[in-house]
Scaffold this motif. Structure first.
Motif, PDB file in Angstrom:
ATOM      1  N   ARG A 119       5.277  15.931  -2.056  1.00 37.00           N
ATOM      2  CA  ARG A 119       4.953  15.067  -0.929  1.00 37.00           C
ATOM      3  C   ARG A 119       5.951  15.255   0.212  1.00 37.00           C
ATOM      4  NH1 ARG A 119       5.522   9.942   1.050  1.00 37.00           N
ATOM      5  NH2 ARG A 119       3.555   8.956   1.653  1.00 37.00           N
ATOM      6  N   ILE A 123       4.990  16.832   3.882  1.00 39.95           N
ATOM      7  CA  ILE A 123       5.107  15.984   5.078  1.00 39.95           C
ATOM      8  C   ILE A 123       6.096  16.576   6.071  1.00 39.95           C
ATOM      9  CG2 ILE A 123       5.915  13.752   5.927  1.00 39.95           C
ATOM     10  CD1 ILE A 123       4.801  12.484   3.390  1.00 39.95           C
ATOM     11  N   ARG A 131      -3.608  11.366   5.209  1.00 37.05           N
ATOM     12  CA  ARG A 131      -2.983  10.854   3.995  1.00 37.05           C
ATOM     13  C   ARG A 131      -3.851  11.088   2.763  1.00 37.05           C
ATOM     14  NH1 ARG A 131       2.480   9.637   4.206  1.00 37.05           N
ATOM     15  NH2 ARG A 131       2.879   9.975   6.410  1.00 37.05           N
ATOM     16  N   ARG A 132      -5.156  10.957   2.893  1.00 41.31           N
ATOM     17  CA  ARG A 132      -6.009  11.158   1.728  1.00 41.31           C
ATOM     18  C   ARG A 132      -5.927  12.599   1.238  1.00 41.31           C
ATOM     19  NH1 ARG A 132     -11.606   7.859   3.303  1.00 41.31           N
ATOM     20  NH2 ARG A 132     -10.654   5.773   3.361  1.00 41.31           N
ATOM     21  N   ASN A 135      -2.503  13.079  -0.475  1.00 40.86           N
ATOM     22  CA  ASN A 135      -2.474  12.550  -1.845  1.00 40.86           C
ATOM     23  C   ASN A 135      -3.244  13.450  -2.805  1.00 40.86           C
ATOM     24  OD1 ASN A 135      -1.017  10.386  -0.869  1.00 40.86           O
ATOM     25  ND2 ASN A 135      -2.782   9.034  -0.718  1.00 40.86           N
ATOM     26  N   SER A 196       5.122   5.478  -1.808  1.00 41.53           N
ATOM     27  CA  SER A 196       4.805   6.213  -0.574  1.00 41.53           C
ATOM     28  C   SER A 196       5.424   5.565   0.659  1.00 41.53           C
ATOM     29  CB  SER A 196       3.284   6.323  -0.398  1.00 41.53           C
ATOM     30  OG  SER A 196       2.723   7.188  -1.345  1.00 41.53           O
ATOM     31  N   ASP A 200       8.192   7.313   2.890  1.00 41.19           N
ATOM     32  CA  ASP A 200       7.926   7.627   4.301  1.00 41.19           C
ATOM     33  C   ASP A 200       9.091   7.209   5.196  1.00 41.19           C
ATOM     34  OD1 ASP A 200       5.465   8.723   3.751  1.00 41.19           O
ATOM     35  OD2 ASP A 200       4.338   6.900   4.204  1.00 41.19           O
TER      36      ASP A 200
END
Length: 213
Positions: A119, A123, A131-132, A135, A196, A200
């Motif tokens: 992740r 990012i 985001r979907r 994931n 998450s 972030d």
């Protein structure tokens, strides 16, 4: 920038020294040294990489400590072999289980830690939009890692025969491979579902620190 416990390099270095000391101790007291070598190989590979990339690509504090935690699980699994870890026997007694479940903790972490690692890389590198989709790709990466590890276990079983029993740790469960991958899926889902937001914020903080250099 004001240093805190979570981003001070001295604490990260302390974590590294702790893992090295733990590797030495458990290696000297391993139940089966070959099994220990195979189980802790990811830690031995990861430590130099993390040290080499600390200045050029520092990770979030969350990720460093999750990696330390995952490493501890791997190291003790290697020292005792997963079927013999004392904590697993305690859990089995609490939950009235017929097998030592410590290996499931290992596979949970095999999903949890790589999910956060993947992740963060995706990012910070701006490799994924949405985001979907992020994931979805993270979970796919975790399952690919889990499947690859099961293939490594299969290869070890073919190569070592009965000698691979300690490394495999199936404890007579014919569905061990499938349940291992399922626990990795649970680990990745927990990482995404519950961490998450916090992750972030830390990624944003790391980005701000890099831009201020």
């Amino acid at each position: 920038m004001t240093k805190t416990v979570d981003n001070d390099p001295k604490f990260i270095l302390l974590g590294g020294f702790f893992l090295v000391a733990l590797l030495i101790y458990t290696g000297l007291h391993a139940y089966d040294f070959l099994t220990w070598c195979m189980e802790v190989a990811p830690v031995i590979i990861a430590l130099p990489i993390l040290a080499a990339t600390y200045r050029t690509f520092p990770l979030t504090s969350l990720l460093y400590w999750v990696i330390v935690l995952h490493s501890i699980v791997l190291i003790f699994g290697g020292m005792y072999t997963y079927a013999r870890v004392p904590l697993g026997f305690e859990i089995a007694q609490w939950l009235d289980l017929t097998r030592n479940p410590y290996d499931k903790i290992g596979h949970f972490m095999q999903g949890f830690a790589p999910a956060l690692i993947a992740r963060e890389i995706l990012i910070r590198g701006n490799y994924v939009n949405g985001r979907r989709m992020l994931n979805f790709i993270v979970i796919c990466i975790v399952l690919a890692i889990s499947a690859s590890y099961e293939l490594i276990e299969w290869g070890a079983a073919v190569w070592m025969g009965q000698g691979a029993d300690e490394f495999l740790g199936t404890q007579g469960d014919i569905w061990d491979t499938q349940s291992d991958m399922f626990f990795a899926l649970i680990g990745s889902s927990v990482a995404i579902g519950f961490f998450s937001g916090f992750h972030d914020k830390l990624i944003k903080k790391v980005g701000q620190n890099e831009n201020s250099r």
